[in-house]
Design an enzyme around this catalytic site. Structure first.
Site, PDB file in Angstrom:
ATOM      1  N   PHE A  57      24.729  35.207  15.664  1.00 55.35           N
ATOM      2  CA  PHE A  57      24.166  34.351  16.708  1.00 55.35           C
ATOM      3  C   PHE A  57      25.282  33.810  17.605  1.00 55.35           C
ATOM      4  CE2 PHE A  57      22.719  30.091  18.156  1.00 55.35           C
ATOM      5  CZ  PHE A  57      21.766  30.547  19.046  1.00 55.35           C
ATOM      6  N   GLN A  58      25.122  33.982  18.878  1.00 62.38           N
ATOM      7  CA  GLN A  58      26.088  33.534  19.898  1.00 62.38           C
ATOM      8  C   GLN A  58      27.485  34.109  19.691  1.00 62.38           C
ATOM      9  OE1 GLN A  58      25.600  29.226  20.310  1.00 62.38           O
ATOM     10  NE2 GLN A  58      24.038  29.614  21.866  1.00 62.38           N
ATOM     11  N   MET A  81      28.384  33.322  56.346  1.00 59.05           N
ATOM     12  CA  MET A  81      29.440  34.319  56.516  1.00 59.05           C
ATOM     13  C   MET A  81      28.871  35.732  56.436  1.00 59.05           C
ATOM     14  SD  MET A  81      32.498  34.827  57.274  1.00 59.05           S
ATOM     15  CE  MET A  81      33.749  33.599  56.946  1.00 59.05           C
ATOM     16  N   LYS A 106      34.732  29.145  13.958  1.00 62.67           N
ATOM     17  CA  LYS A 106      34.250  27.897  13.355  1.00 62.67           C
ATOM     18  C   LYS A 106      34.885  27.632  11.993  1.00 62.67           C
ATOM     19  CE  LYS A 106      29.966  25.323  12.900  1.00 62.67           C
ATOM     20  NZ  LYS A 106      28.497  25.345  13.094  1.00 62.67           N
TER      21      LYS A 106
HETATM   22  C1  LIG Z   1      29.472  33.985  43.822  1.00 63.25           C
HETATM   23  C2  LIG Z   1      29.488  34.644  45.146  1.00 63.25           C
HETATM   24  N1  LIG Z   1      28.434  35.398  45.523  1.00 63.25           N
HETATM   25  C3  LIG Z   1      28.422  35.984  46.742  1.00 63.25           C
HETATM   26  C4  LIG Z   1      29.479  35.837  47.605  1.00 63.25           C
HETATM   27  C5  LIG Z   1      29.481  36.511  48.977  1.00 63.25           C
HETATM   28  N2  LIG Z   1      29.463  35.491  50.031  1.00 63.25           N
HETATM   29  C6  LIG Z   1      30.604  35.123  50.667  1.00 63.25           C
HETATM   30  S1  LIG Z   1      30.330  33.889  51.766  1.00 63.25           S
HETATM   31  C7  LIG Z   1      28.695  33.882  51.431  1.00 63.25           C
HETATM   32  C8  LIG Z   1      27.780  32.929  52.146  1.00 63.25           C
HETATM   33  C9  LIG Z   1      27.997  31.520  51.748  1.00 63.25           C
HETATM   34  O1  LIG Z   1      26.944  30.753  52.267  1.00 63.25           O
HETATM   35  P1  LIG Z   1      27.111  29.213  52.494  1.00 63.25           P
HETATM   36  O2  LIG Z   1      27.557  28.547  51.252  1.00 63.25           O
HETATM   37  O3  LIG Z   1      25.842  28.681  53.082  1.00 63.25           O
HETATM   38  O4  LIG Z   1      28.326  29.125  53.507  1.00 63.25           O
HETATM   39  P2  LIG Z   1      28.376  29.492  55.076  1.00 63.25           P
HETATM   40  O5  LIG Z   1      29.036  30.821  55.191  1.00 63.25           O
HETATM   41  O6  LIG Z   1      26.982  29.489  55.597  1.00 63.25           O
HETATM   42  O7  LIG Z   1      29.210  28.398  55.662  1.00 63.25           O
HETATM   43  C10 LIG Z   1      28.361  34.824  50.475  1.00 63.25           C
HETATM   44  C11 LIG Z   1      27.007  35.072  49.970  1.00 63.25           C
HETATM   45  C12 LIG Z   1      30.557  35.071  47.144  1.00 63.25           C
HETATM   46  N3  LIG Z   1      31.662  34.900  47.884  1.00 63.25           N
HETATM   47  N4  LIG Z   1      30.531  34.462  45.943  1.00 63.25           N
END
Ligand SMILES: Cc1ncc(C[n+]2csc(CCOP(=O)(O)OP(=O)(O)O)c2C)c(N)n1
Ligand SMILES: [Mg+2]
Lengths: 586, 178
Positions: free
Chosen positions: A111-112, A490, A161
């Site tokens: 488990f785990q 982005m 553990k």
């Molecule tokens: C964990 C993770 N998943 C996906 C990405 C790809 N990614 C880079 S920027 C982004 C958008 C981020 O959105 P938000 O927090 O609203 O920031 P904004 O760009 O709108 O300022 C994504 C999905 C990432 N960098 N990290």
């Protein structure tokens, strides 16, 4: 003194001067949580182990001391894999203790049970599975030594553990007792190479210092300033090095790279000498590597010899600690006749130095002609850059800023004025969404006297916001500015520019969730700002609150894009500065 | 392995701590950084705290220096020496079971004999031979055996030592044991 393995573990952490552990208990780590009750160490109970890891990173970022996190086996351990990877990419000293099933059950799918040392092998500097309680003090001492010596990084100690429950005779190892025959990082630079580097500096017409995160890791900000001022060489600070050299210093050109400013990018492209100090020629900085700084000789200083020549072959490669090597460089410059004021002794090699005035004039011209730009229209949608500038101007200048990942991160880096080292906390190499909230919490724990703001995205915020419950419960008054553009902005920007505006799975909604209600439900003060006029009053109000976290939901223009931009895979010469002044962000 | 690949081969003799998981750390490093290995052999040393891993790396997948520096970052790696191919004596063991009825048996045995190999097992329609030699010679043996029909074949990967009388013995390229 007979102690259980668990007691020895806690005592070992105390011996390492650990003040704070971020963690969340479970079955396999239960024995260790018991002696924690009697310890001087503060434990901060997170709501998700990823939060523990990023908080420990934030703590390490601002204090320079290793962050410590503790988790249980299986899912507890895998939940902290992302922070370990993040810390590996950004060279953050992190010590994670994970519980493991009893040694007799290892390999039985108990488990785990999960083989966390296998999983994290490639994303830690090193990890240990403890198989004898008597090893615990030595392993803890080794783990801290490895995490903090040479190029810093994360380590993990997996403690079964039964080992926690077993008893041992307490001891504390001396440096000689550490069993690390293969671990001897270099710190001092080879004098002949340092001299050669100094000669290149004196011969260069268009030199640029390319300062990376290694400057901060080596606590070399002062040394860097002395070098820049003595030689008059302009400095670019990478995303990981923001704050390593004051933004208000006339020799600072700001951030280079994919979203760097025109002058920083172009000065590197045109340079005849790049002095790379604790930087690693990341693809986000170089653009297409074959077109990067084509005319530059490269002096590369890094404590990790594997970085020298990994991406770009240096002309002079110096393995060593940045602070030590910069100091050696200053001595070498002295010997070549360049004194502390930057004045060359008559008929010394330094006296032959080419005139730096044309290069500095060129740089100044670029700065004048190509500033960062955006326009906040009166009555128009709220611009994210305007919010960042307001925050910058309304907070003390040693305010710590944590960022998520995305457009908001780039605006934060571009528009903040970093005048102090260790005030910028961000996920650079990994680009981990969800970093900001827990990292801000860790930073505030590490530097309770400083104001801590997170500049977060709406997408990022939704990944780890629940740690604000931790912040409220533990009275850690961080402040969060969500630049809420209702999008994974982005990604949306890339789809707009490179996928013909075909928006695929990037819309989030401005009001689902309701960030104000969510903040309030987590015990924070929540505010919403929709117009430029309301920005300053809200920030004022937030700055005055010191007994609980604050969240401001800034509703920003979804169409605004981050510029300048070097498209992925393009040459840095093809930097796009964005729409001309007045065209707006569309 | 043909002769043309020989120039891409570099032999690294890696002294590692004799601890659980060390081989996995080395293998995982090669795989995650995309370095190709031609062969890898692990053996104990006269000091029980250490083992020696002999790795033949493909320097076309990454520069040797980069491979060495990355390897050297592994905490359990104590020292790394490079054996330049022209200064090394290399041997490898090949075991092969080939189809050979009573008529071909002698032929296979003779072939093995040319390479100082031996027949180590026989059945009515098959024989197993063992041959030790340089990796190149074993490539030749493989080619010559294949017309008989190879049922199973295994090679150990090379081990190597410096040639006696070569001016420098192992050339340390990364040595942190001090
Ligand atoms: C964990 C993770 N998943 C996906 C990405 C790809 N990614 C880079 S920027 C982004 C958008 C981020 O959105 P938000 O927090 O609203 O920031 P904004 O760009 O709108 O300022 C994504 C999905 C990432 N960098 N990290
Ligand atoms: Mg967004």
């Amino acid at each position: 003194m007979r102690l259980t393995g668990a007691q020895a573990l806690i005592k070992s952490l105390e011996m390492q001067q650990v003040e704070t552990i971020f963690g969340l208990p479970g079955g396999a780590i239960l024995p260790v949580y018991d002696p924690l009750l009697d310890s001087s160490i503060r434990h901060i109970l997170v709501r998700h182990e990823q939060g523990a890891g990023h908080a420990a990173e934030g703590y390490a970022h601002v204090t320079g001391r290793p962050g410590v996190a503790m988790v249980t086996s299986g899912p507890g351990a895998t939940n902290i894999v992302t922070p370990l990877m993040d810390a590996m990419m950004d060279s953050i000293p992190l010590v994670v203790v994970s519980g493991q099933v009893a040694t007799g059950s290892i390999g039985t799918d108990a488990f785990q049970e999960t083989a966390i040392t296998s999983i994290t092998m490639g994303i830690t500097k090193h990890n240990w599975l403890v198989t004898d309680a008597a090893d615990i003090p030595r392993v803890v001492a080794e783990a801290f030594h490895v995490a903090t010596t040479g190029r810093p990084g994360p380590v993990l100690i997996d403690v079964p553990k039964d080992i926690s429950n077993a008893t041992m005779d307490w001891y504390w190892p001396s440096a000689d007792d550490l069993d690390l025959p293969g671990f001897h990082p270099v710190t001092e630079g080879d004098p002949a190479l340092v001299r050669r580097a100094a000669e290149l500096i004196l011969g260069a017409q268009r030199p640029v210092i390319y300062a990376g995160g290694g400057i901060l890791k080596a606590r070399a900000a002062q040394a860097l300033r002395a070098l820049a001022e003595r030689t008059g060489i302009p400095v670019v600070t990478t995303l990981m090095a923001r704050g390593a050299f004051p933004d208000s210093h006339p020799l600072n050109l700001g951030m280079p790279g994919m979203h760097g400013n025109y002058t920083a990018v172009t000065a590197m492209q045109q340079a005849d000498l790049l002095l790379a100090l604790g930087s690693r020629f990341d693809d986000r900085v170089t653009g297409r590597i074959s077109a990067f700084a084509p005319g530059a000789k490269v002096v590369h200083v890094d404590i990790d010899p594997a970085e020298l020549g990994k991406v770009r072959r240096p002309d002079v490669a110096i393995a060593g600690d940045c602070r030590v090597v910069i100091e050696e460089l200053l001595t070498a410059l002295d010997q070549l006749g360049l004194d502390g004021e930057g004045v060359a002794a008559p008929s010394s090699p330094a006296a032959q130095r080419p005139d730096s005035a044309p290069w500095i004039a060129q740089v100044r011209q670029w700065q004048q002609e190509h500033p960062l730009r955006y326009r906040q229209e009166e009555g128009g949608p709220l611009k994210p850059q305007f919010v960042v500038e307001a925050l910058r101007d309304m907070t003390p200048d040693d305010t710590i800023v944590a960022a998520g990942v995305g457009q908001h991160q780039m605006w934060a880096s571009q528009y903040w004025r970093f005048d102090h080292p260790y005030t910028w906390v961000n996920s650079g190499g990994a680009g981990t969404m969800g970093f900001a909230v827990p990292a801000a919490i860790g930073a505030k724990v590490g530097r309770p006297g400083s104001m801590v703001w997170a500049i977060d995205g709406d997408g990022c915020f939704q990944m780890t916001a629940q740690e604000l419950v931790t912040a409220t419960a533990e009275r850690i008054p961080v402040k969060i500015a969500i630049l809420n553009n209702a999008y994974l902005g982005m990604v949306r920007q890339w789809q707009e520019l490179f996928y013909e505006e075909r928006y695929s799975e990037v819309y989030l909604s401005p009001d689902l969730p309701d960030y104000v209600k969510w903040a309030e439900a987590m015990g924070c003060v929540g505010m919403r700002v929709e117009t430029p006029e309301d920005v300053a009053p809200a920030i004022d109000k937030a700055n005055a609150i010191d007994d609980r976290p604050v969240v401001i939901d800034f509703r920003t223009d979804a169409f605004e894009k981050v510029y300048p931009m070097v498209p992925a895979g393009a040459s840095n010469d093809d930097i796009i500065e964005g729409p001309a002044e007045g065209e707006g962000g569309r | 392995m043909s002769a043309s690949t020989t120039s891409r081969h570099h032999i690294l003799s890696v002294l590692v701590e004799n601890k659980a998981g060390v081989l996995a750390r080395v293998a995982s490093l090669f795989s995650r950084r995309g370095y190709n290995i031609f062969s890898l052999a692990v053996a104990p040393t006269d000091d029980e705290r250490f083992s020696r891993i002999t790795i033949v790396v493909d320097v076309e997948s990454a520069p040797l220096e980069q491979i060495v520096q990355q390897l050297d970052k592994l905490v359990n790696v104590v020292s790394i020496s490079e054996l330049a191919p022209e200064r090394a004596i290399e041997r490898e063991l090949l075991l092969a079971t080939v189809e050979a009825g009573p008529e071909q048996r002698v032929e296979v045995a003779a072939l093995a004999g040319i390479f100082h190999g031996t027949v180590i097992d026989v059945a009515s329609d098959r024989v197993t031979v063992a041959v030790t030699g340089t990796p190149d010679a074993l490539d030749g043996v493989e080619d010559l055996l294949s017309p008989f029909g190879i049922v199973e074949l295994q090679r150990t990967g090379r081990v190597a030592l410096p040639k006696l009388g070569s001016r420098r013995r192992l050339q340390p390229v990364a040595d942190r044991a001090g």
